[in-house]
Design an enzyme around this catalytic site. Structure first.
Site, short mmCIF file in Angstrom:
data_model
loop_
_atom_site.label_atom_id
_atom_site.label_comp_id
_atom_site.label_asym_id
_atom_site.label_seq_id
_atom_site.Cartn_x
_atom_site.Cartn_y
_atom_site.Cartn_z
N ASP A 143 0.79 -1.23 0.00
CA ASP A 143 0.00 0.00 0.00
C ASP A 143 0.83 1.28 0.00
O ASP A 143 0.31 2.37 -0.23
CB ASP A 143 -0.98 0.02 1.19
N HIS A 182 7.03 -7.59 -1.11
CA HIS A 182 6.00 -8.14 -2.01
C HIS A 182 5.61 -7.14 -3.10
O HIS A 182 4.53 -7.25 -3.68
CB HIS A 182 4.77 -8.57 -1.18
N CYS A 195 5.10 -3.06 -17.39
CA CYS A 195 4.71 -3.67 -18.67
C CYS A 195 5.13 -5.13 -18.68
O CYS A 195 6.26 -5.47 -18.28
CB CYS A 195 5.37 -2.91 -19.82
#
Ligand code: OAD
Length: 261
Positions: free
Chosen positions: A125, A140, A148
């Site tokens: 977050d 993570h 992309c």
């Protein structure tokens, strides 16, 4: 008279064991020259970011295999990117809370006395960055960026602005995905190396708000202990790592962390 916890306002006066553990942790935070803190979803739960497990958790009613794996994205990129767009839209209205600001204050205190601090985050977050933590590893990955799938170009995503889904790369036109680590994917070797080195070198390892069920992140606490660190765990409940902790503090992160500096 017992040592006051914070400006005489002692919220834990009626829980002597917890109070004692907080004082011990505070002393460790003041003493240790190398501190590593691992955070999980519980560190952001109080500001309204859902955890993964437990009541109201993201994996309650949804399957990680359908939303957070390379196979799920290959099968249904629209569904996966819609789910991430919804998480980002909710985050646009959320600010860092006391737990995040307290971690930034701890970092400043440790570095001001010449010590080393690393925040190892399992959270995607970015709230710890926004609170001012400057030494962190997003183990993570992060929701703040899209990547992309063909040319690997990364760019910042504005959580507040809706866009066409699934998103496509402005440079090469291929599908873009969030720069998070999905189940079945390897962590960034550089991030892992930084996290593992800090854990091994730490005098104090503090785990906050993580259930310790996801590996290899959870193994960092054990690595730290194996190298001689004092390991404190701050969580509302027992976790798979509780048995390895010198001290377990059963309390909300946002109530305890601000008392440490
Ligand atoms: P979990 O949802 O598994 O665990 C959250 C933990 O936070 C639980 O142990 C709760 O008891 C605790 N908790 C909740 N509120 C708290 C509070 N206010 N103060 C202190 N503790 C509190 O989340 P994580 O351990 O972060 O991985 O999950 C690990 C990984 O599993 C995530 O990074 C994600 C997920 O699948 C990936 O996406 C790769």
């Amino acid at each position: 008279m017992a040592e006051p916890l914070a400006h005489g306002a002692d919220a834990f006066a009626h829980e002597p064991e917890l109070r004692q553990a907080i004082l011990e942790l505070r002393a460790e935070c003041a003493r240790a020259k190398r501190i590593a803190v691992m955070i999980g979803a519980g560190a952001s739960a109080e500001v309204g970011v859902p955890t993964f497990r437990g009541a109201g958790g993201l994996w309650n009613g949804l399957r990680a295999e359908d939303l957070a794996t390379p196979a799920a994205f290959a099968r249904d990129p629209l569904r996966v990117s819609t789910w991430y767009a919804e998480r980002r839209a909710k985050l646009a209205a959320i600010d860092p809370g006391p737990a995040h600001f307290a971690l930034a204050a701890l970092e400043r205190a440790v570095t001001a006395r010449g010590g080393r601090f690393l925040l190892i985050s399992q959270n995607v977050d970015g709230l710890h960055r926004r609170a001012g933590v400057s030494s962190y590893v997003d183990l993570h990955g992060t929701l703040l960026l899209d990547r992309c799938t063909r040319c690997a170009r990364e760019h910042a995503v504005d959580f507040g602005s809706p866009r066409e889904l699934p998103p496509r790369c402005a440079a090469c036109g291929a599908l873009e995905r969030p720069a998070v680590v999905w189940f079945g994917e390897a962590l960034s070797p550089l991030d892992w190396e930084r996290a593992a080195s800090a854990a091994s070198a730490s005098e104090l390892f503090l785990a906050v708000g993580t259930s310790a069920v996801v590996e290899p992140a959870a193994s960092l606490a054990r690595l730290a202990v194996a190298h001689g660190a004092r390991f404190f765990e701050l969580n509302l409940e027992d976790t798979l790592n509780s048995a390895n902790a010198q001290r377990t503090l059963r309390a909300p992160a946002g109530a305890v962390l601000p008392l440490l500096v």
